[in-house]
Design an enzyme around this catalytic site. Structure first.
Site, mmCIF file in Angstrom:
data_model
loop_
_atom_site.group_PDB
_atom_site.id
_atom_site.type_symbol
_atom_site.label_atom_id
_atom_site.label_comp_id
_atom_site.label_asym_id
_atom_site.label_seq_id
_atom_site.Cartn_x
_atom_site.Cartn_y
_atom_site.Cartn_z
ATOM 1 N N VAL A 25 0.836 -1.211 0.000
ATOM 2 C CA VAL A 25 0.000 0.000 0.000
ATOM 3 C C VAL A 25 0.869 1.260 0.000
ATOM 4 C CG1 VAL A 25 -1.688 1.322 1.361
ATOM 5 C CG2 VAL A 25 -1.966 -1.155 1.062
ATOM 6 N N ARG A 26 1.835 1.283 0.909
ATOM 7 C CA ARG A 26 2.651 2.503 1.022
ATOM 8 C C ARG A 26 3.517 2.719 -0.219
ATOM 9 N NH1 ARG A 26 3.206 3.679 6.939
ATOM 10 N NH2 ARG A 26 1.017 3.943 7.469
ATOM 11 N N ARG A 73 -10.720 -19.347 1.871
ATOM 12 C CA ARG A 73 -10.529 -20.267 0.749
ATOM 13 C C ARG A 73 -11.792 -20.134 -0.097
ATOM 14 N NH1 ARG A 73 -7.532 -23.242 4.985
ATOM 15 N NH2 ARG A 73 -5.382 -22.974 4.321
ATOM 16 N N ASP A 104 0.805 -21.800 -2.515
ATOM 17 C CA ASP A 104 0.724 -22.399 -3.853
ATOM 18 C C ASP A 104 -0.673 -22.335 -4.463
ATOM 19 O OD1 ASP A 104 3.316 -23.067 -4.094
ATOM 20 O OD2 ASP A 104 3.073 -25.217 -3.765
ATOM 21 N N THR A 126 2.959 -18.101 3.893
ATOM 22 C CA THR A 126 2.481 -19.323 4.551
ATOM 23 C C THR A 126 3.501 -19.724 5.602
ATOM 24 O OG1 THR A 126 2.202 -21.720 4.320
ATOM 25 C CG2 THR A 126 3.429 -20.639 2.566
ATOM 26 N N ASP A 128 4.273 -22.589 6.359
ATOM 27 C CA ASP A 128 4.855 -23.908 6.054
ATOM 28 C C ASP A 128 6.219 -23.853 5.363
ATOM 29 O OD1 ASP A 128 2.436 -24.790 7.022
ATOM 30 O OD2 ASP A 128 1.566 -25.140 5.046
ATOM 31 N N ASP A 130 6.730 -24.000 2.301
ATOM 32 C CA ASP A 130 6.704 -25.096 1.323
ATOM 33 C C ASP A 130 6.589 -24.582 -0.115
ATOM 34 O OD1 ASP A 130 4.143 -24.086 1.546
ATOM 35 O OD2 ASP A 130 3.153 -26.034 1.601
ATOM 36 N N ARG A 172 1.597 -28.726 6.874
ATOM 37 C CA ARG A 172 0.861 -29.396 5.786
ATOM 38 C C ARG A 172 1.646 -30.621 5.310
ATOM 39 N NH1 ARG A 172 -2.672 -26.262 1.229
ATOM 40 N NH2 ARG A 172 -3.125 -24.988 3.037
HETATM 41 P P1 ADP Z 1 -2.666 -21.601 -0.068
HETATM 42 O O1 ADP Z 1 -2.680 -20.421 -0.962
HETATM 43 O O2 ADP Z 1 -2.202 -21.275 1.319
HETATM 44 O O3 ADP Z 1 -1.950 -22.782 -0.685
HETATM 45 P P2 ADP Z 1 -5.216 -22.881 -0.680
HETATM 46 O O4 ADP Z 1 -4.586 -24.061 -1.333
HETATM 47 O O5 ADP Z 1 -6.358 -23.140 0.242
HETATM 48 O O6 ADP Z 1 -4.182 -22.038 0.183
HETATM 49 O O7 ADP Z 1 -5.684 -21.885 -1.829
HETATM 50 C C1 ADP Z 1 -6.276 -20.642 -1.519
HETATM 51 C C2 ADP Z 1 -7.285 -20.288 -2.593
HETATM 52 O O8 ADP Z 1 -6.634 -20.187 -3.862
HETATM 53 C C3 ADP Z 1 -8.383 -21.339 -2.824
HETATM 54 O O9 ADP Z 1 -9.460 -21.232 -1.930
HETATM 55 C C4 ADP Z 1 -8.834 -20.974 -4.221
HETATM 56 O O10 ADP Z 1 -9.680 -19.859 -4.223
HETATM 57 C C5 ADP Z 1 -7.515 -20.604 -4.893
HETATM 58 N N1 ADP Z 1 -6.995 -21.803 -5.562
HETATM 59 C C6 ADP Z 1 -6.448 -22.879 -5.003
HETATM 60 N N2 ADP Z 1 -6.124 -23.813 -5.929
HETATM 61 C C7 ADP Z 1 -6.502 -23.299 -7.120
HETATM 62 C C8 ADP Z 1 -6.470 -23.778 -8.465
HETATM 63 N N3 ADP Z 1 -5.960 -24.977 -8.777
HETATM 64 N N4 ADP Z 1 -6.956 -22.959 -9.434
HETATM 65 C C9 ADP Z 1 -7.464 -21.754 -9.145
HETATM 66 N N5 ADP Z 1 -7.531 -21.259 -7.891
HETATM 67 C C10 ADP Z 1 -7.063 -22.001 -6.889
HETATM 68 O O1 F6P Z 2 -0.779 -23.764 5.298
HETATM 69 C C1 F6P Z 2 -0.789 -23.350 6.621
HETATM 70 C C2 F6P Z 2 -1.485 -24.372 7.486
HETATM 71 O O2 F6P Z 2 -1.506 -23.899 8.822
HETATM 72 C C3 F6P Z 2 -0.882 -25.780 7.431
HETATM 73 O O3 F6P Z 2 0.270 -25.896 8.228
HETATM 74 C C4 F6P Z 2 -2.046 -26.613 7.891
HETATM 75 O O4 F6P Z 2 -1.969 -27.905 7.339
HETATM 76 C C5 F6P Z 2 -3.236 -25.882 7.324
HETATM 77 O O5 F6P Z 2 -2.819 -24.553 7.057
HETATM 78 C C6 F6P Z 2 -4.424 -25.848 8.245
HETATM 79 O O6 F6P Z 2 -5.466 -25.244 7.562
HETATM 80 P P1 F6P Z 2 -6.831 -24.753 8.246
HETATM 81 O O7 F6P Z 2 -6.601 -23.379 8.757
HETATM 82 O O8 F6P Z 2 -7.812 -24.797 7.144
HETATM 83 O O9 F6P Z 2 -7.127 -25.704 9.358
#
Ligand code: ADP
Ligand code: F6P
Length: 340
Positions: A25-26, A73, A104, A126, A128, A130, A172
């Protein structure tokens, strides 16, 4: 020159996300852009829960955990129609660039939106750690420090009772938090999913005191070493288990049976996602947030920002998603060799 950009946080929250939002933002305002905050990740893009931010919108947030933009999500965003609806909403507001702070999954969404012509920049957020294209993800350091503090506390009570403490930490599918927390807390054994295991025996290759992903665990070796150490005066034992290995209660029960030493299991859970971000999380989030705006300022999109060897880097989103992250074998080896 891009005039309007948006910023959102998506997926699991992570301490330091606020610092990233603040920097975006800034930096954008200082470069003469308008910035829109989007609530609850892709959900806000679909529902239009979007508001104009000014420099004061991000005052007094850098030290707080969680995310002021909220996160969510959003299954609808995984559909073609969902992405098209989000793009239409951005077009309606004149938003040309978007900073997506998440993991991811969030980057997959950003790739889909990029394919529709939106300039998207992903920032790794995140706990993790990862995400393969970066050595570091926002929230990792705070989460490890939280886990370390909690395991230290467990150790106090474990010591008083001459017990074994089996602790499950988050991550995770990755063992980055578990390995480092284990080292930092002087764990007797660490169970992480990255350890290659012998298909036939289910025993970790070359490892004696590492529990493998596969059940049945070969806990005999660990139990034997614990007994030897106990005879030598060691009174308590900490075993750190990564989330994807799970079975903390089962492992505690088995170790108790095999050693005769009382054991307790503790699952740390979501407490690891909260709390005041550490210096490292605030600083790296700020560096990456600023860099994201620099990319957008140049009209560059479809990139994920990361940190490699302390330097800021960026990769094509698809390339970033196709990378794999090697686990730190040397660190694991050190952990194993000096575990007891
Ligand atoms: P993170 O970003 O921490 O890996 P999620 O895997 O839950 O968390 O993804 C967050 C959001 O990103 C999902 O609720 C969805 O809206 C979007 N998303 C996840 N996977 C896909 C995908 N394959 N294609 C499009 N959007 C996705
Ligand atoms: O990705 C971060 C994380 O905290 C992971 O370590 C864990 O597996 C997951 O999210 C838990 O997700 P939720 O908040 O949906 O329980």
């Amino acid at each position: 020159m891009i005039k309007n950009i948006g910023v959102l946080t998506s997926g699991g929250d992570a301490p330091g996300m606020n610092a990233a939002v603040r920097a975006v933002v800034r930096a954008a305002i200082s470069k003469g852009m308008n910035v829109y905050g989007i609530h609850r990740g892709y959900v806000g893009l679909l529902t239009g829960d979007i508001f104009k931010m000014d420099e004061k919108s991000v005052s007094d947030i850098i030290h707080n955990g969680g995310t002021v933009l909220y996160t969510a999500r959003c299954p609808e965003f995984k559909t073609k129609e969902g992405v098209a609806k989000a793009k239409a909403k951005c077009d309606e507001l004149g938003i040309e660039g978007l900073v997506v702070i998440g993991g991811d999954g969030s980057f997959r969404g950003a790739a889909d939106l990029s394919a529709m012509g939106m300039l998207c920049i992903g920032l790794p957020g995140t706990i993790d750690n990862d995400i393969a294209c970066t050595d570091y993800t926002i929230g990792f350091d705070t989460a490890m420090n939280t886990a370390m503090d909690l395991v230290d506390k467990l150790r106090d009570t474990s010591q008083s009772h001459d017990r074994i403490s089996v602790v499950e930490v988050m991550g995770r599918w990755a063992g980055h938090i578990a390995l480092r927390t284990g080292i930092a807390c002087g764990a007797s054994a660490v169970a992480i999913p990255e350890i290659p295991f012998d298909e036939e025996t289910g025993i970790a290759c070359g490892a004696t005191d590492i529990i493998t992903k596969e059940v049945p665990y070969d806990l005999d070796q660990i139990a034997q070493t614990m007994l030897k150490k106990k005879a030598n005066g060691k009174q308590n034992f900490v075993v750190v288990v990564a989330e994807s290995i799970g079975h903390a209660h089962e492992i505690a029960d088995e170790l108790q049976k095999k050693t005769g030493i009382e054991a307790r299991a503790t699952v740390l859970g979501h407490v690891q996602r909260g709390g005041r971000p550490t210096v490292r999380d605030r600083v790296e989030a700020t560096r990456m947030g600023y860099y994201a705006v620099e990319l957008l300022e140049k009209g560059i999109g479809n990139r994920v920002v990361g940190i490699k060897d302390s330097k800021i880097v960026d990769f094509d989103i698809q390339e970033a998603l196709s990378m794999t992250k090697p686990y730190d074998e040397k660190l694991h080896h050190i952990c194993e060799e000096i575990a007891f």
